[in-house]
Design an enzyme around this catalytic site. Structure first.
Site, PDB file in Angstrom:
ATOM      1  N   PRO A  12       0.831  -1.211   0.000  1.00 53.57           N
ATOM      2  CA  PRO A  12       0.000   0.000   0.000  1.00 53.57           C
ATOM      3  C   PRO A  12       0.864   1.258   0.000  1.00 53.57           C
ATOM      4  CG  PRO A  12      -0.228  -1.203   2.070  1.00 53.57           C
ATOM      5  CD  PRO A  12       0.616  -2.035   1.167  1.00 53.57           C
ATOM      6  N   GLU A  13       0.493   2.233  -0.837  1.00 50.03           N
ATOM      7  CA  GLU A  13       1.193   3.510  -0.868  1.00 50.03           C
ATOM      8  C   GLU A  13       0.271   4.547  -0.219  1.00 50.03           C
ATOM      9  OE1 GLU A  13       2.903   4.258  -4.788  1.00 50.03           O
ATOM     10  OE2 GLU A  13       2.888   2.116  -5.218  1.00 50.03           O
TER      11      GLU A  13
END
Ligand SMILES: CC(C)(COP(=O)(O)OP(=O)(O)OC[C@H]1O[C@@H](n2cnc3c(N)ncnc32)[C@H](O)[C@@H]1O)[C@@H](O)C(=O)NCCC(=O)NCCS
Ligand SMILES: Nc1ncnc2c1ncn2[C@@H]1O[C@H](COP(=O)(O)OP(=O)(O)OP(=O)(O)O)[C@@H](O)[C@H]1O
Length: 486
Positions: free
Chosen positions: A2-3
């Protein structure tokens, strides 16, 4: 992994689901995941209320009463979800927070890389990952001045530089590839070779792209899901990531995939060229439909002494009397487009704008001649160290000039206005005007490929204001003080 947009999506979801909830008990099934050690972690959290959930970069910060903060990083696969108490847990559930309202906040992580650290609020800023973290990518916090001074000091390739959270917070593999494509920057380009205009473009694209991805509830390409257990939607809007071999949405060249700093990296080899030396001159492609107002916009650039390469004027010059172009047109089309030995442009226009094959026959002649003249004009302006050159070309996309530009501005008006302005300006019938419009790529298609859209449906002055705003944003309007400093 996840960014920023995915972590922000989780933060927003959790805020709605468990903001204000109180913890009745905590079960730690995988003790290595938490700190301090599990017994203290459990004791400290029992009875506490989740007052707020913040985010910094890719870290979630759960704020509890009693000045306690739980710092949580999802790493590769971490997920939070909320279930009724007592419903079955999976073998990947590692921490369960039982809430006083009969629900459970659960943390699952197939790879077990995620970590949760409980500490006094404020202390989290001293954690290794957080202490050195760069600014959040927002208008207010990621300034051009910061980027410029930071970029000047690094000879690294731009891709690993952007992945390094100490430069800018929140970017990962996907959004770095996307924003480099948007900014026409090769992933291996050394950071200190980027001209100011590209730093400005990159800054704006990072802020814009991450905001759009948050609005799209993040990107799910592997396993990401929101706190509501739903997939994100932004994967449908990616332009290079995961598109190896597919046509670049800007110029049509197949997207390539390579490895940069051990990370899979997708880019367009035509739009994102590697430059050995700094390319100081920005090429702005200016296009739109016929009569949507390109010349009107060009006039604003000229007012600021910005050079404009007018592809229409070049197209006229390559078919000037006595030119090679005219000879070739005579060979291809014959006497029917000549009158008293002179090219009859109206007659030629009538033929080509009513028949796609005839238009191709003409542009096969004019295309290479126009292209060479544009290239020569660009080189001249580069040698003169112009900061900005505008390439005004109605067929920017159709003729393949898009990949030669750093940014594309499209001038739009409504279909009805286009027809009416074209008929009035060129004294054409409705049918004639329509067939000219139809011989071009649909305006909507161009708008979708644009970096900036100028709305020319209002007054000329309203249009002028939009162009001046763009010039100002890109740093091309000097204040009187800057001007006198040279
Ligand atoms: C067919 C020609 C002789 C007609 O000349 P005429 O003087 O009537 O029109 P003019 O050249 O001023 O063009 C008017 C407008 O037509 C449209 N147009 C011109 N060429 C094209 C084309 N190949 N495809 C789509 N639209 C075109 C543009 O919006 C342009 O602004 C002329 O348009 C031409 O030579 N076209 C081929 C060259 C070309 O591709 N020009 C575009 C420059 S990038
Ligand atoms: N905001 C505006 N309000 C009213 N009329 C306008 C406006 N902008 C442009 N026009 C008129 O519309 C016509 C087309 O504008 P313009 O010549 O700038 O278009 P263009 O995109 O350069 O055309 P071409 O495709 O032929 O190069 C002109 O007659 C112009 O005077």
């Amino acid at each position: 992994m996840p960014e920023l947009p995915e972590v922000e999506t989780v933060r927003r979801g959790l805020t709605r689901l468990v903001g204000g909830a109180t913890i009745q008990s905590v079960t730690v099934l995988y003790p290595k995941m938490v700190s301090p050690e599990a017994a203290t972690f459990v004791a400290d959290l029992t009875g506490k209320t989740i007052e707020k959930i913040d985010r910094r970069g890719k870290y979630l910060l759960f704020r509890f009463n009693g000045d306690l903060t739980m710092v949580s990083h999802l790493r590769m696969e971490g997920k939070y979800d909320v279930q009724p108490a007592g419903s079955p847990v999976t073998k990947h559930t590692h921490v369960v927070f039982t809430l006083t309202d009969g629900r459970e906040l659960r943390y699952t992580d197939t790879r077990k890389f995620g970590r949760m650290r409980l500490m006094a609020t404020g202390k989290e800023t001293t954690l290794p990952g957080l202490a050195t973290m760069g600014p959040e990518p927002t208008e207010a916090t990621l300034t051009f001045d910061y980027m410029k001074q930071r970029f000047q000091k690094s000879k690294k390739a731009i891709k690993p530089f952007l992945l390094d959270q100490s430069n800018i917070a929140g970017l990962g593999n996907i959004y770095v590839d996307e924003t480099l494509w948007m900014s026409r920057i090769h992933p291996l380009q050394e950071v200190n070779t980027l001209p100011d205009f590209q730093i400005r473009q990159l800054r704006e694209n990072i802020i814009k792209e991450l905001n759009m991805a948050i609005l799209g509830h993040g990107t799910t390409v592997h396993s990401f899901s929101t706190a509501f257990g739903e997939a994100g939607e932004f994967q449908n809007h990616l332009r290079v990531y995961g598109r190896k071999g597919l046509a670049c949405q800007r110029c049509g060249t197949p997207i390539e995939k390579t490895k940069v700093a051990q990370r899979g990296t997708a880019f367009c080899p035509a739009c994102q060229k590697y430059h050995k030396h700094v390319k100081q001159t920005m090429i702005l492609g200016l296009t739109g439909g016929i009569a949507t107002g390109k010349s009107t916009v060009s006039a604003v650039f000229r007012e600021f002494d910005i050079p404009v390469i007018d592809a229409d004027a070049i197209a006229h010059s390559v078919l000037a009397p006595g030119s090679d172009g005219v000879d070739q047109v005579w060979e291809a089309f014959g006497d029917r487009v000549f009158e008293a030995g002179k090219l009859n442009r109206k007659a030629l226009g009538h033929i080509v704008f009513n028949d796609a094959d005839e238009l191709k026959r003409l542009t096969d002649i004019t295309g290479p001649l126009i292209s060479a003249a544009i290239k020569a004009a660009v080189s001249t302006y580069r040698r003169k160290h112009a900061n900005l050159v505008v390439l005004d070309a109605p067929t920017l996309f159709e003729a393949g000039y898009a990949a030669k530009t750093n940014e594309i501005m499209v001038v739009k008006i409504s279909a009805a206005q286009q027809l009416q302005r074209l008929m009035a300006r060129d004294d054409l019938s409705e049918d004639q005007a329509e067939s000219r419009i139809k011989s071009q790529l649909p305006l909507q298609n161009k708008i979708e490929k644009a970096d900036v859209v100028i709305d020319n449906s209002g007054s000329v002055e309203t249009t002028r204001v939009q162009v001046v705003e763009w010039l100002d944003k890109m740093g091309f309007i000097k204040t009187p003080a800057e001007d006198s400093a040279g």
